[in-house]
Scaffold this active site. Structure first.
Site, PDB file in Angstrom:
ATOM      1  N   ASP A 474      80.562  34.829  50.559  1.00 22.39           N
ATOM      2  CA  ASP A 474      79.601  35.899  50.302  1.00 22.39           C
ATOM      3  C   ASP A 474      79.267  35.941  48.812  1.00 22.39           C
ATOM      4  OD1 ASP A 474      77.948  38.012  50.844  1.00 22.39           O
ATOM      5  OD2 ASP A 474      79.541  39.479  51.169  1.00 22.39           O
ATOM      6  N   GLU A 477      74.804  33.923  45.482  1.00 19.32           N
ATOM      7  CA  GLU A 477      73.432  33.570  45.044  1.00 19.32           C
ATOM      8  C   GLU A 477      73.394  33.104  43.596  1.00 19.32           C
ATOM      9  OE1 GLU A 477      74.254  36.324  46.840  1.00 19.32           O
ATOM     10  OE2 GLU A 477      73.495  35.401  48.684  1.00 19.32           O
ATOM     11  N   ASP A 640      72.583  41.084  54.977  1.00 20.75           N
ATOM     12  CA  ASP A 640      72.761  42.519  55.171  1.00 20.75           C
ATOM     13  C   ASP A 640      71.536  43.125  55.836  1.00 20.75           C
ATOM     14  OD1 ASP A 640      75.174  42.168  53.967  1.00 20.75           O
ATOM     15  OD2 ASP A 640      74.606  43.055  52.056  1.00 20.75           O
TER      16      ASP A 640
END
Ligand SMILES: *[C@@H]1O[C@H](CO)[C@@H](O)[C@H](O)[C@H]1NC(C)=O
Ligand SMILES: *[C@@H]1O[C@H](CO)[C@@H](O)[C@H](O)[C@H]1NC(C)=O
Ligand SMILES: *[C@@H]1O[C@H](CO)[C@@H](O)[C@H](O)[C@H]1NC(C)=O
Ligand SMILES: *[C@@H]1O[C@H](CO)[C@@H](O)[C@H](O)[C@H]1NC(C)=O
Length: 958
Positions: A474, A477, A640
């Site tokens: 997670d 980015e 999400d």
């Protein structure tokens, strides 16, 4: 209906708050690019397999958003019969290109020549322009055509309110150190698919705009953001497929265009005013113009050809197809264990239990909370799971908490610092951002010791007690909550203030996790990491940061912090909420060039690490950020999302996109992540997601519980759908084997199978699993029926999965189906032969220990065909396998098999649909067998069989 959101509750995995529909902030890119001079071609040299030439700037530099490169080289290679490679790069080789260590270049077929290629490269020397045609149809509209000088440089209407996208009219080839532009004509209103991860309000078919309008801006800049609409998000995939239907011939052809470039970019689809074409326009912040063209001509062929360039998807373990359950907010190992017990008590199959960052101590990777998730209790818990053939997966965040003083013995940080594996500032000091643990550093996947360090960290975590079966990546980015290296040069020992971030204008950084308490947020107390890491003295060699003769992107004179052209990043500034663009990697790479590769490289490194930690087993990894080729290493979830009906619908386009992107193992947070779900939505969603590859219910902290046992109706609906899913596991698994072997997408848009039916080109409320299974979910509240289109225009027979009744479908238009709550419509195509598990059980392992059954749906002429790929479901690399082939003709079904995997389970039952008359006798392997026949469904069932699938057999009826 009203869908309450929990006030103050926040998002797992930590994205930042924003309204999903809010427009991106305005940008100013004022420069009339139509004044740029273009290029002219010289020094041409042609070979059998392509050509090379130089391109010179054809007039005074325009220096629109950087400095014009005067001297370019173009290389054209006919790499295979179906793939053409066109690369325009700076002759000096100083622009960034994706290193071979990140994505190796594909092999070209040595024997291919221009004359054998399906595609033809054509060009005008001055002003230089090129176009690609099909050899078989040289006079048809080119597939790609940069000859746009005749188009007027007229203003383009703004794509969204407040968006001044009007200045960049004109379409010459521009190649500057910080701005590259290339545009190509498309047929007016072209059918374009892909381009990158997005929640597109237009659906799977991208919006090319109408007269004077921009339909799509796909921005290539990986971003941690809660599933916004029409904006850049987690993954970057610069590939599109265009599907052309010729209404004269009633036939269609698809082709693909892949831009092999990782730099920040906008890719626009637009239609100039009064023009008879639409356009695709690339605007890149750096790198080179590196394009691969795939000739198709079917949609599935385009995707397979793309996989030849970026690699086929990784093999998934069979257990990965089971049902996964997660939430942010399980507060202890015992609460997690209780959920597992409640799933069992409700008899809802649970294959994999997950924990989110609750597991951590002080929000640090590779730790366990000593109070709530003691490591020894985690070990016991995971052992219990394993004894029941279940698995455990924990989260791993991308950033590594920085030790704050010299008694803070956090080994992943300390060892990493010692081994020099973290990203740096331009001056060589550590880059320090902020994520959940407070001040953090970030792994540099380019650094030579990173794989070794990462492997040891994972191995030690497992040894500590977190004996994971797979890893969830997670925040990669990568996400950072402060701007630039905010921890550099300051006293970071006092971490109590770290979450008092000012809300940056234009950067909706407003929310932190519910219950996030700055007093306890920073690293505190003892961190329970095994302190005995043993890193080898011999670090792995630096060797292969190969630059393939083209630049590393460390050229001087580049504006690292604010490139002159502003891409449509939803956070505006490139450095907002992520690593700053001046962050520096081993090998001299800068974040400006490599930002979009972080998630891919973390997935690759984790995959390699798991091959060591879980030797002999297939790495199971789900990654949020991705780039082209990430599917070689990991699966993906759609991030999400919201507990809203429209997001259930959007999940279908997300799953279909990632089939094109070669990350077929993909799914959405079932029942929705943000906000409170409700019973009806969760009921429908648990059923829909049971027919998608990665099936996980995941919830945000502070929201209402949404495990499938919470409501009786959802429990029932889940049991029903999971039973169908587990029966179909051999089919799913075979589809994924085909994906791993040749890039064929397992889940399909309807037109991928029926490419000549234009009414299907935008359908994304239904989907196919493989060739044969059509799913028509309910996507709206308060209904008990659903409309769906049934492809084949009346020539294809669709049968109900549950009743085997033939559907009386309307040709080429919607049919209304009954869809009471708890029922999801599933139909089987004729001509199918599908091997199934006869008795779905609680886990995948128990299911596969049972016998098989076979479903054959004969077409009108009696034909049916199918294969099943069977192996042990876990070995890495894959071990022996056996392919079972099932072939039906009018009154016979032949089953044969080949391969070295011994199939223990027997074929116990066959159902054959399309048998028009009750037979007098049924013979299996020459022996008379009992059977039943139902005339209304044309259904013949032979049961009580004990067919050895290794040997095969024949079933005949007379
Ligand atoms: C459609 O097919 C016909 C017949 O082959 C061909 O002449 C025509 O050019 C095609 N149309 C386009 C737009 O390519
Ligand atoms: C979990 O429950 C067991 C049994 O009641 C108890 O001994 C243990 O302390 C609990 N663990 C935690 C972390 O609360
Ligand atoms: C934050 O944590 C501290 C220490 O545990 C506690 O005293 C304080 O009440 C907490 N504050 C809030 C707002 O929960
Ligand atoms: C050092 O850092 C650790 C972890 O944040 C903390 O528990 C400890 O109190 C700190 N020690 C000093 C002397 O500040």
């Amino acid at each position: 209906m009203f869908y309450p959101l929990v006030a103050g509750a926040i998002l797992v995995g930590g994205a930042l708050g924003s309204d999903p529909a809010s427009p991106p902030p305005p940008v100013d890119n004022s420069f009339n690019v139509s004044t740029c001079p273009g290029y002219s071609l010289h020094s041409l040299s042609e070979t059998d397999s392509g050509l090379t030439a130089r391109l010179n700037l054809a007039g005074p530099a325009c220096n629109a958003f950087g400095v014009d490169v005067v001297d370019l080289t173009i290389e054209v290679n006919y790499e295979t019969e179906t793939r053409l490679h066109v690369h325009i790069f700076d002759t000096a080789d100083s622009q960034f290109t994706i290193p071979e260590t990140v994505i190796p270049r594909p092999n070209a077929s040595s024997s291919n020549t221009a004359s054998k290629s399906d595609l033809v490269f054509n060009y005008d020397p001055s002003p230089f322009a090129f176009w690609i045609t099909r050899r078989s149809a040289p006079y048809n509209t080119p597939l790609f055509d940069t000859r746009l000088s005749s188009l007027p440089a007229t203003p383009i209407a703004p794509v969204m309110a407040g968006d001044p996208l009007t200045a960049l009219d004109g379409f010459p080839l521009v190649f500057e150190n910080q701005y590259l532009q290339l545009a190509s004509a498309l047929p007016l209103g072209a059918n374009v698919y892909g381009l990158g991860e997005v929640i597109a309000s237009s659906g799977i078919r991208r919006d090319v705009g109408t007269d004077g309008g921009v339909g799509t801006i796909q921005t290539n800049w990986a971003r941690d953001i809660q599933d916004p609409i029409n904006q850049n998000m987690y993954g970057i995939h610069p590939i599109y497929m265009e599907h052309r239907f010729n209404s004269t011939t009633d036939t269609s052809q698809s082709h693909g265009v892949f831009l092999f470039n990782a730099n920040g970019a906008d890719i626009l689809l637009l239609t100039p005013p009064n023009a008879n074409v639409s356009l695709v326009e690339y605007r890149l912040l750096g790198g080179t113009l590196d394009l691969y063209f795939f000739s198709g001509p079917t949609p599935l062929a385009v995707m397979e050809q793309y996989s030849e360039v970026i690699g086929t998807p990784t093999w998934q373990p069979l257990w990965g197809f089971g049902f996964h359950l997660c939430r942010w907010g399980y507060t202890s190992v015992n609460e997690t264990r209780e959920v597992v017990a409640k799933m069992r008590a409700a008899d809802i199959p649970l294959e994999v239990m997950w924990n989110d960052i609750d597991l951590y101590h002080a929000f640090r990777d590779f730790t366990t909370d000593p109070i709530h998730f003691p490591a020894d209790e985690m070990r016991d818990f995971i052992h219990e799971l394993r004894q029941n053939n279940q698995h455990f997966i924990p989260i791993v965040d991308a950033a590594i908490g920085k030790a704050t003083n010299n008694t803070d013995f956090y080994d992943p940080y300390l060892k990493g610092a010692e081994l020099d594996v973290f990203i740096k500032n331009p001056d060589g000091t550590e880059y320090i951002g902020q994520v959940w643990p407070g001040y953090t550093v970030f792994p540099d996947w380019f650094a030579p010791n990173t794989l070794h360090w990462w492997t040891e960290a994972l191995k030690n975590w497992s040894a500590l007690g977190v004996e994971f079966s797979g890893i969830w990546l997670d925040m990669n980015e990568a996400s950072s909550f402060c701007d630039y290296s905010c921890g550099t040069g300051i006293d970071i020992s006092n971490t109590s203030m770290q979450f008092l971030l000012p809300g940056d204008p234009g950067n909706p950084i407003t929310d932190y996790p519910e219950g996030y308490n700055s007093t306890i947020s920073g690293p505190s107390g003892n961190v329970t990491v095994n302190g005995t890491l043993t890193y080898g003295a011999t670090a792995s060699p630096l060797s292969t940061l190969s630059k393939r003769g083209i630049g590393a992107g460390n050229q001087t004179g580049v504006d690292l912090n604010t490139p002159p052209y502003t891409i449509y990043n939803g956070f505006t500034g490139l450095s907002n909420h992520t690593l700053a663009t001046n962050a520096t990697h081993a090998g001299g790479y800068r974040e400006l060039d490599t930002h979009n590769l972080f998630g891919l490289m973390e997935a690759m490194t984790t995959h390699k690490a798991l091959k060591t930690v879980l030797q002999g087993q297939r790495p199971f990894i789900i990654s949020r950020s991705a780039f082209a080729s990430a599917g070689k290493w990991a699966g993906h979830w759609l991030g999400d999302n919201y507990s809203l009906w429209e997001y259930m619908y959007y999940s279908i386009q997300g799953i279909l996109q990632h089939q094109m992107f070669q990350i077929p193992f993909v799914g959405t947070d079932t029942c929705g992540f943000q906000g409170n779900t409700d019973e009806e939505l969760c009921n429908r969603w648990m059923q829909l997601a049971a027919f998608t590859p990665f099936y996980r219910n995941h919830n945000q902290r502070g929201a209402m519980s949404q495990e499938p046992f919470v409501w009786d109706s959802v429990a029932n609906a889940s049991r029903t759908a999971i039973a169908v899913r587990y029966a179909m596991l051999p089919y799913w698994y075979s589809l994924f084997a085909n994906a791993s072997m040749q890039g064929t997408p397992p889940v399909r848009a309807l037109f991928w199978e029926f490419p000549d039916e234009p009414e299907l080109f935008a359908v994304d409320r239904q989907f196919l699993i493989g060739r044969d299974i059509l799913v028509t979910p309910v996507l709206t509240p308060n209904v008990s029926s659903v409309d769906g289109i049934f492809p084949g225009r009346g020539k294809t027979v669709w049968r109900d999965w549950y009743t085997h009744e033939v559907l009386n479908a309307t040709s080429g238009a919607n049919t209304t189906l009954a869809a009471p709550l708890g029922h999801i419509n599933v139909h089987v195509r004729d001509g199918a032969a599908i091997l199934l598990h006869q008795t779905p059980a609680y886990t995948v392992e128990e299911t596969r220990q049972g016998d098989f059954s076979l479903l054959v749906t004969q077409s009108v002429d009696g034909h049916a065909f199918g294969t099943a790929f069977i192996d042990d479901g876990v070995s890495d690399p894959p071990g022996p396998s056996t392919i079972v082939t099932i072939q039906a003709s009018m009154d016979t079904v032949n089953i044969s098999s080949s391969g070295a995997f011994h199939i223990v389970q027997k074929l116990a039952e066959m159902t054959i649909l399309g048998v028009t008359q009750r037979p007098a006798a049924v013979l299996v392997g020459g022996q008379v067998k009992n059977f039943t026949y139902a005339a209304s469904q044309q259904k013949l069932v032979a049961s009580g069989l004990s067919v050895d699938l290794n040997l095969g057999t024949t079933i005949e009826w007379k």
